[in-house]
Scaffold this motif. Structure first.
Motif, mmCIF file in Angstrom:
data_model
loop_
_atom_site.group_PDB
_atom_site.id
_atom_site.type_symbol
_atom_site.label_atom_id
_atom_site.label_comp_id
_atom_site.label_asym_id
_atom_site.label_seq_id
_atom_site.Cartn_x
_atom_site.Cartn_y
_atom_site.Cartn_z
ATOM 1 N N LEU A 126 0.828 -1.214 0.000
ATOM 2 C CA LEU A 126 0.000 0.000 0.000
ATOM 3 C C LEU A 126 0.862 1.264 0.000
ATOM 4 O O LEU A 126 0.515 2.255 -0.643
ATOM 5 C CB LEU A 126 -0.929 -0.001 1.212
ATOM 6 C CG LEU A 126 -2.156 -0.918 1.064
ATOM 7 C CD1 LEU A 126 -2.819 -1.153 2.410
ATOM 8 C CD2 LEU A 126 -3.166 -0.310 0.072
ATOM 9 N N THR A 127 1.998 1.223 0.686
ATOM 10 C CA THR A 127 2.872 2.405 0.694
ATOM 11 C C THR A 127 3.480 2.664 -0.677
ATOM 12 O O THR A 127 3.974 3.759 -0.939
ATOM 13 C CB THR A 127 4.017 2.252 1.721
ATOM 14 O OG1 THR A 127 4.901 1.186 1.328
ATOM 15 C CG2 THR A 127 3.479 1.994 3.113
ATOM 16 N N ARG A 128 3.448 1.668 -1.533
ATOM 17 C CA ARG A 128 3.993 1.824 -2.888
ATOM 18 C C ARG A 128 3.020 2.533 -3.826
ATOM 19 O O ARG A 128 3.379 2.896 -4.935
ATOM 20 C CB ARG A 128 4.325 0.436 -3.440
ATOM 21 C CG ARG A 128 5.421 -0.294 -2.664
ATOM 22 C CD ARG A 128 6.773 0.080 -3.173
ATOM 23 N NE ARG A 128 6.910 -0.393 -4.554
ATOM 24 C CZ ARG A 128 7.807 0.076 -5.422
ATOM 25 N NH1 ARG A 128 8.610 1.060 -5.054
ATOM 26 N NH2 ARG A 128 7.879 -0.419 -6.643
ATOM 27 N N PRO A 186 -7.340 8.001 1.937
ATOM 28 C CA PRO A 186 -8.797 8.052 2.158
ATOM 29 C C PRO A 186 -9.411 6.679 2.449
ATOM 30 O O PRO A 186 -10.315 6.561 3.284
ATOM 31 C CB PRO A 186 -9.324 8.618 0.836
ATOM 32 C CG PRO A 186 -8.185 9.398 0.277
ATOM 33 C CD PRO A 186 -6.968 8.605 0.645
ATOM 34 N N LYS A 187 -8.915 5.646 1.774
ATOM 35 C CA LYS A 187 -9.439 4.300 2.003
ATOM 36 C C LYS A 187 -9.087 3.811 3.404
ATOM 37 O O LYS A 187 -9.910 3.177 4.088
ATOM 38 C CB LYS A 187 -8.863 3.325 0.972
ATOM 39 C CG LYS A 187 -9.205 3.654 -0.468
ATOM 40 C CD LYS A 187 -10.697 3.490 -0.732
ATOM 41 C CE LYS A 187 -11.021 3.745 -2.190
ATOM 42 N NZ LYS A 187 -12.488 3.632 -2.446
ATOM 43 N N LEU A 188 -7.876 4.103 3.840
ATOM 44 C CA LEU A 188 -7.438 3.679 5.165
ATOM 45 C C LEU A 188 -8.198 4.428 6.260
ATOM 46 O O LEU A 188 -8.541 3.846 7.301
ATOM 47 C CB LEU A 188 -5.934 3.903 5.311
ATOM 48 C CG LEU A 188 -5.063 3.005 4.422
ATOM 49 C CD1 LEU A 188 -3.635 3.516 4.380
ATOM 50 C CD2 LEU A 188 -5.102 1.557 4.920
ATOM 51 N N VAL A 189 -8.449 5.703 6.030
ATOM 52 C CA VAL A 189 -9.220 6.491 7.002
ATOM 53 C C VAL A 189 -10.627 5.911 7.161
ATOM 54 O O VAL A 189 -11.173 5.853 8.268
ATOM 55 C CB VAL A 189 -9.274 7.975 6.580
ATOM 56 C CG1 VAL A 189 -10.317 8.733 7.385
ATOM 57 C CG2 VAL A 189 -7.896 8.612 6.759
ATOM 58 N N LEU A 241 -1.124 3.777 7.959
ATOM 59 C CA LEU A 241 -1.070 5.250 7.954
ATOM 60 C C LEU A 241 0.226 5.748 8.588
ATOM 61 O O LEU A 241 0.806 6.740 8.130
ATOM 62 C CB LEU A 241 -2.273 5.825 8.697
ATOM 63 C CG LEU A 241 -3.608 5.746 7.957
ATOM 64 C CD1 LEU A 241 -4.758 6.108 8.897
ATOM 65 C CD2 LEU A 241 -3.610 6.677 6.740
ATOM 66 N N SER A 242 0.701 5.065 9.612
ATOM 67 C CA SER A 242 1.955 5.492 10.244
ATOM 68 C C SER A 242 3.130 5.303 9.303
ATOM 69 O O SER A 242 4.092 6.074 9.321
ATOM 70 C CB SER A 242 2.192 4.713 11.545
ATOM 71 O OG SER A 242 2.603 3.376 11.291
ATOM 72 N N GLY A 299 -1.940 14.685 6.732
ATOM 73 C CA GLY A 299 -3.315 15.039 6.441
ATOM 74 C C GLY A 299 -4.298 14.085 7.082
ATOM 75 O O GLY A 299 -5.483 14.398 7.234
ATOM 76 N N ALA A 300 -3.795 12.914 7.504
ATOM 77 C CA ALA A 300 -4.657 11.924 8.154
ATOM 78 C C ALA A 300 -4.793 12.166 9.654
ATOM 79 O O ALA A 300 -5.577 11.490 10.319
ATOM 80 C CB ALA A 300 -4.104 10.516 7.918
ATOM 81 N N TRP A 301 -4.068 13.127 10.188
ATOM 82 C CA TRP A 301 -4.082 13.366 11.629
ATOM 83 C C TRP A 301 -5.487 13.546 12.214
ATOM 84 O O TRP A 301 -5.792 12.956 13.266
ATOM 85 C CB TRP A 301 -3.215 14.561 11.981
ATOM 86 C CG TRP A 301 -3.481 15.117 13.349
ATOM 87 C CD1 TRP A 301 -4.027 16.317 13.666
ATOM 88 C CD2 TRP A 301 -3.245 14.456 14.610
ATOM 89 N NE1 TRP A 301 -4.144 16.463 15.027
ATOM 90 C CE2 TRP A 301 -3.678 15.337 15.626
ATOM 91 C CE3 TRP A 301 -2.723 13.204 14.966
ATOM 92 C CZ2 TRP A 301 -3.589 15.009 16.979
ATOM 93 C CZ3 TRP A 301 -2.644 12.879 16.315
ATOM 94 C CH2 TRP A 301 -3.070 13.773 17.300
ATOM 95 N N PRO A 302 -6.382 14.337 11.611
ATOM 96 C CA PRO A 302 -7.714 14.516 12.210
ATOM 97 C C PRO A 302 -8.488 13.211 12.401
ATOM 98 O O PRO A 302 -9.415 13.150 13.218
ATOM 99 C CB PRO A 302 -8.429 15.434 11.199
ATOM 100 C CG PRO A 302 -7.327 16.186 10.537
ATOM 101 C CD PRO A 302 -6.214 15.183 10.415
#
Length: 239
Positions: free
Chosen positions: A60-62, A70-73, A91-92, A98-101
């Motif tokens: 996924l990181t690739r 967005p999918k992971l959120v 996510l980490s 941008g995923a922080w919230p």
């Protein structure tokens, strides 16, 4: 008509053999294809093998963060604990702030230890500087939680935040709950000497608590008085 190699590899993710699934995840990551993002995320939620899950995260990181994040959120709202935990872990690794919230208090205090631990690690990676004090306050509510592995994760997350943890540590070191006090004292020890290790820190905490409230108060004042400088020097090193 021959099926494209990427499609064949992707189908391997559903194989009953973990070795085949591992190779499939490696192949999909080696040759990223936007068509497979949804399937990779879905597979993370159900994959039983740790090494395959780790390879899925790498795959996924690739892919572009604009597609994966967005999918992971979305997965963070899943009822399946593994889906939430693996999405946080991924996510980490992506590191998109941008995923922080999406790293909510609910995740940081999740009833599932693995989800909570993943949330702590991810939060430390994504948190903006001006929100670190608030994060430290929330993390401090988890002092005394769980077994050794969970407590180590929390201590490391707090230490990584730096000097902003001092007020939260000060409050927790005088908490009525002895498990909370012990964990907080151990975390303070780690903040000053991360290389000492958690077992040593817990041992020191037990010794201090055995000496009684007066010793705890004296230790707290002395230790936290200089923590502003010392805890900064501990960032990046984990015991």
């Amino acid at each position: 008509m021959t099926m494209p190699r990427q499609d064949t590899a992707f189908q391997g993710l559903g194989d009953s053999r973990s070795s085949v699934r591992l190779k499939a995840a490696l192949a999909v990551g080696t040759t990223p294809d936007p068509r497979f993002v949804d399937g990779l995320v879905e597979r993370c939620a159900v994959e039983p093998d740790f090494y395959v899950r780790d390879m899925l995260t790498w795959a996924l990181t690739r892919h572009p963060a604009s597609m994966t994040v967005p999918k992971l959120v979305e997965e963070l709202r899943s009822e399946r604990a593994q889906a939430r935990s693996q999405a946080l872990h991924t996510l980490s690794k992506i590191g998109d702030r941008g995923a922080w919230p999406a790293i909510t208090r609910e995740l940081l205090t999740d009833a599932d230890d693995e989800v909570a631990r993943s949330a702590w690690r991810t939060a430390v990676v994504l948190v903006p500087d001006d929100e670190k004090p608030g994060l430290a306050t929330v993390l401090a509510t988890q002092f005394g939680r769980g077994e050794r592995e969970t407590q180590v994760s929390l201590s490391r997350a707090l230490v990584a935040l730096g000097e902003v943890i001092v007020p939260a540590l000060r409050a927790a070191m005088t908490d009525p709950d002895p498990r909370v006090r012990q964990h907080a004292i151990a975390t303070e020890r780690l903040s000053r000497d991360p290389e000492a290790g958690f077992e040593y820190a817990i041992g020191e905490a037990k010794r201090i608590m055995a000496l009684g409230p007066t010793s705890q108060e004296a230790h707290g004042e002395e230790a936290l008085g200089s923590a502003g400088q010392e805890v900064l020097g501990s960032e990046g090193r984990e015991g």
